[in-house]
Scaffold this active site. Structure first.
Site, PDB file in Angstrom:
ATOM      1  N   ASP A  28      44.468  75.848  13.724  1.00 57.34           N
ATOM      2  CA  ASP A  28      43.895  74.994  14.759  1.00 57.34           C
ATOM      3  C   ASP A  28      42.560  75.619  15.141  1.00 57.34           C
ATOM      4  O   ASP A  28      42.474  76.838  15.319  1.00 57.34           O
ATOM      5  CB  ASP A  28      44.834  74.931  15.966  1.00 57.34           C
ATOM      6  N   LYS A  29      41.514  74.828  15.275  1.00 53.63           N
ATOM      7  CA  LYS A  29      40.169  75.389  15.415  1.00 53.63           C
ATOM      8  C   LYS A  29      39.894  76.002  16.786  1.00 53.63           C
ATOM      9  O   LYS A  29      39.666  77.207  16.917  1.00 53.63           O
ATOM     10  CB  LYS A  29      39.111  74.314  15.123  1.00 53.63           C
ATOM     11  N   THR A  30      39.946  75.180  17.814  1.00 54.42           N
ATOM     12  CA  THR A  30      39.493  75.620  19.129  1.00 54.42           C
ATOM     13  C   THR A  30      40.419  76.669  19.718  1.00 54.42           C
ATOM     14  O   THR A  30      41.621  76.467  19.835  1.00 54.42           O
ATOM     15  CB  THR A  30      39.395  74.420  20.088  1.00 54.42           C
ATOM     16  N   THR A  51      41.472  69.927  13.572  1.00 53.66           N
ATOM     17  CA  THR A  51      40.809  69.799  14.869  1.00 53.66           C
ATOM     18  C   THR A  51      40.728  68.333  15.290  1.00 53.66           C
ATOM     19  O   THR A  51      40.770  67.433  14.446  1.00 53.66           O
ATOM     20  CB  THR A  51      39.388  70.398  14.821  1.00 53.66           C
ATOM     21  N   GLY A  52      40.615  68.128  16.559  1.00 50.94           N
ATOM     22  CA  GLY A  52      40.410  66.785  17.087  1.00 50.94           C
ATOM     23  C   GLY A  52      38.944  66.429  17.201  1.00 50.94           C
ATOM     24  O   GLY A  52      38.592  65.315  17.604  1.00 50.94           O
ATOM     25  N   LYS A  93      49.142  65.878  14.211  1.00 47.38           N
ATOM     26  CA  LYS A  93      48.876  67.152  13.535  1.00 47.38           C
ATOM     27  C   LYS A  93      49.957  67.493  12.519  1.00 47.38           C
ATOM     28  O   LYS A  93      49.671  68.028  11.443  1.00 47.38           O
ATOM     29  CB  LYS A  93      48.739  68.277  14.564  1.00 47.38           C
ATOM     30  N   ASP A 113      48.332  77.122  19.093  1.00 48.02           N
ATOM     31  CA  ASP A 113      48.517  77.761  20.394  1.00 48.02           C
ATOM     32  C   ASP A 113      49.957  77.706  20.877  1.00 48.02           C
ATOM     33  O   ASP A 113      50.281  78.241  21.925  1.00 48.02           O
ATOM     34  CB  ASP A 113      47.585  77.149  21.443  1.00 48.02           C
ATOM     35  N   ASP A 126      50.371  72.361  19.790  1.00 46.09           N
ATOM     36  CA  ASP A 126      50.600  72.256  18.350  1.00 46.09           C
ATOM     37  C   ASP A 126      52.072  72.365  17.991  1.00 46.09           C
ATOM     38  O   ASP A 126      52.415  72.620  16.836  1.00 46.09           O
ATOM     39  CB  ASP A 126      49.819  73.368  17.625  1.00 46.09           C
TER      40      ASP A 126
END
Length: 759
Positions: free
Chosen positions: A430-432, A583-584, A611, A630, A634
């Protein structure tokens, strides 16, 4: 426990100590009278615990630990309460076998000295006296009763459960030797081997002592964690004074003083003071972490040179340390696929050994007729085939693996997932907040004609006033920096995966990303589209402001790529693992981050509820997939993945959807996880090969296959070889502690000067 608490309240002793001394004196005789029977009761319980099948033993251990943790409010903060539940069992076994080994060995000396065979072999003699012929049988009976009977007791549950194993084999061996030797006393024509019997029992006890010691040391992770929590705390009273109280008496909301060098008694928030706190024992973070007012501290960590006043946020079973202990304990109790295979092999080995013993007895009886030699061969086969090494091969590696992982900030909830990590084909991040810092900020903005930028920012801050999302915080902080006063907002609503909505001054106002515009069918004016395109080129995310479905403004948000992310991607590629990002954010932003880091696959503009579909997409390609997120937003993807990895903030240790929890918010631990999984599996395979291979060669040797060339093993030598095999497996498992969990020595990708910022 009450006495312990009284002493804490009155450290100078005084009246309480006198009462305790008097009470001890009055009851001293009673205690002495009960001591022996109590010791026997505890020993019996240990024997029964040792004899239970693994599942029952682990359940009993878990229940006992939970009981010890809750009774009297002691929780995990008490060394006493925890020691009884976990480490005490292994230590009790170790001490029991140690004591029986030394006593039995001492009682074996007369048997060895008066053994005619040993006298002949070693060329010595001892004086005979009336009744000396009874020394061997009498002392052998004592050794059998004291050192051998425990093995028979531990074999009973195996037979009741119809799952004969190592205890049944040991019991059969020593019982056959014992009965035959006693028969030789009644029928003097038969030769006895009392010295073989006592040395066999002695070596068996020694092997069990070494085994229990290895298991206790390997399983010490929970006990070491329990020792981190202090027994007492300094609580600050309403009048500002301090009082020393047991940790169990702390309550949420209490204010406590943590002096320099002291352990933090409970989780909480710093209210006053600045200091560096040593958190390596909890999070694996090698450097002390700076703490100031507003920062969280974890119970069990060590304060540095500063003094801290901490408001208690969690105590007892709710603390981070208690959560870590529960996860470590669960991981050590759970079984991997390799463990299941080893258990089956140990069960098969009993029948193989029994069959080999029967064949040996028949073959030797035919060859030399039935005599002591036949019994000796049968006993040797039964002894040497004991699956000690096989039974210890995997549990030791599991215990050491779990301990190493915990010390490096990796908490394993599912052993099978930990074992599968070595085979991962792809890992999705997950990116952020994982590959990026997650700290957003407004770096630019644009509005339509007729709308002032400050008014647009104030309006956005009003809509985001009730949101805790990082973008919301960034917008509010930007408004505060400009001293803007946000109007009142009502009817706040979070639109999952798209943004937020609220009513401001009678207008319906939205703030969100590209998915929000799709839902509202809002058109983007040309100059705002150019603004968004430029932001995308700069790897920035754009958040839009919509009033009554009319787009009136846009804000460019920025987040910095983590320095570690460059090395993580490179290291995973070096291990042959594909790296994907989910990512969103918009496709442009996602592609920019992927290009910067060298990521292989990108899933952009993905809603939270979708996801897990992206994880499934890679799995449908035949790949074993790991997901790093996180642990909250997720959760579906973490559950869907073959290995779900939650990357948290240090206190997020109870994530139910993840298989492995990384206490530090550091993506580099994913590489360490894969490396530890590979190293652990390698040790498991080595131990299995040794333990099984040992029996392939040892059983025929014990049966006397080399007798034609004069090589025969005595039961005592067979027991020594069996114990030696167990020791070798234990030592090999301990070598896992030497595994290097640092990242591969790669050149890595050095971020360019003035690295671009992304969401």
């Amino acid at each position: 426990m009450d006495d312990h608490q009284d002493t804490n309240r009155n450290p100078t002793g005084g009246e309480h100590q006198q009462d305790n001394s008097s009470r001890q004196h009055d009851h001293g005789e009673h205690d002495e009278a009960a001591a022996e029977s109590e010791e026997q009761r505890v020993e019996q319980e240990l024997l029964e615990e040792e004899a239970h099948p693994p599942a029952e033993s682990e359940t009993a251990l878990h229940e006992q630990h939970e009981h010890a943790g809750h009774e009297g409010g002691r929780g995990h903060g008490s060394h006493e309460g925890h020691g009884e539940g976990h480490g005490g069992m292994h230590e009790g076994h170790e001490q029991m076998f140690r004591r029986r080994f030394f006593v039995s060995t001492l009682l074996s000396i007369p048997v060895l000295l008066y053994s005619e065979m040993l006298q002949e072999w070693l060329g010595f003699s001892v004086p005979a006296f009336p009744g000396s012929e009874w020394i061997n049988p009498v002392f052998a009976v004592i050794v059998f009763a004291y050192g051998g009977i425990p093995f028979l007791r531990m074999a009973v549950p195996e037979l009741k459960d119809r799952s004969p194993g190592m205890m049944t084999l040991i019991s059969m061996a020593i019982t056959v030797a014992f009965v035959y030797s006693l028969a030789s006393v009644v029928f003097p024509t038969q030769s006895a081997f009392f010295w073989e019997l006592v040395t066999l029992i002695d070596i068996m006890l020694l092997g069990h002592w070494i085994e229990m010691r290895s298991v206790r040391r390997a399983s010490s992770a929970v006990d070491e964690l329990a020792k981190l929590m202090p027994d007492t705390a300094e609580r600050i009273t309403n009048n500002g004074e301090t009082e020393e109280v047991p940790v169990s008496e702390l309550s949420e909301g209490d204010l406590m003083l943590v002096r320099p060098g002291a352990s933090v008694p409970a989780d909480g928030i710093v209210e006053e003071g600045d200091s560096d706190v040593e958190e390596s024992m909890i999070t694996g973070e090698s450097k002390p972490v700076s703490k100031e007012p507003g920062d969280e501290v974890i119970g069990g960590t060590i304060n540095g040179d500063g003094s801290l006043r901490v408001r208690v946020g969690a105590t007892g079973e709710e603390t981070t340390l208690a959560g870590i202990m529960r996860l470590v304990e669960e991981a050590q109790q759970s079984k991997s696929k390799t463990q299941v295979l080893a258990d089956r092999a140990a069960g098969w080995l009993f029948y193989i050994a029994l069959g080999a013993a029967v064949v040996t007895a028949i073959a030797w009886t035919v060859a030399v007729s039935f005599d002591a030699t036949v019994i000796e061969r049968v006993v040797t086969v039964l002894v040497i085939a004991c699956p000690h090494a096989l039974g210890l091969a995997i549990p030791l590696v599991v215990a050491i693996n779990t301990s190493l992982a915990a010390r490096n900030g990796m908490l394993v909830r599912d052993r099978i997932a930990m074992e599968e990590a070595r085979n991962l084909d792809a890992i999705i991040f997950d990116k952020t907040g994982t590959l990026t810092e997650g700290g957003h900020g407004v770096v630019n903005m644009a509005t339509v004609d007729g709308v002032n930028k400050d008014d647009a920012l104030a309006l956005a801050a009003a809509v985001e006033s009730d949101s805790e999302h990082m973008i919301a915080r960034a917008i509010r902080e930007a408004a505060d920096e400009r001293d803007l006063s946000a109007p009142d907002a009502t009817d706040f609503e979070a639109i999952k995966g798209r943004g937020v909505r609220a009513h401001v001054d009678g207008n319906e106002v939205y703030v969100g990303g590209p998915n929000l515009l799709s839902q509202l069918d809002s058109e983007i004016p040309d100059h705002l589209q150019r603004f968004a395109d430029k932001a995308g080129q700069n790897t920035q995310t754009v958040v839009y402001l919509v009033r009554e479905k009319d787009l009136i403004g846009a804000f460019a948000m920025a987040d910095v790529i983590r320095e570690e992310s460059y090395r993580v991607v490179d290291a995973l590629h070096n291990l042959g693992i594909e790296v994907a990002m989910l990512t969103g954010d918009s496709q442009d932003v996602a592609d920019a981050v992927a290009d910067e880091l060298g990521i292989d696959t990108v899933f952009a503009e993905v809603l939270p509820e979708d996801k897990d579909e992206k994880v499934q997409e890679l799995q449908d390609q035949g790949k074993l997939v790991g997901m790093v997120g996180d642990g909250v937003n997720d959760a579906p993807a973490l559950t869907r993945a073959d290995v779900g990895i939650a990357i948290g903030s240090g206190t997020d240790v109870a994530v139910q959807s993840a298989d492995v929890i990384l206490v530090q918010n550091n993506p580099m631990d994913v590489v360490r996880l894969v490396k530890l999984s590979k190293a652990s599996y390698r040790k498991m395979q080595e131990n299995i090969v040794w333990a099984a291979g040992y029996n392939v060669f040892a059983i025929p040797l014990a049966a006397g296959i080399l007798a034609p060339i004069g090589i025969l093993l005595s039961p005592a030598v067979g027991a020594l070889l069996m114990s030696l095999s167990t020791v070798i497996v234990a030592i090999n498992a301990q070598l896992l502690r030497r595994v290097d969990l640092s990242l591969p020595n790669l050149q890595g990708v050095v971020p360019p000067t003035g690295a671009q910022t992304v969401d």
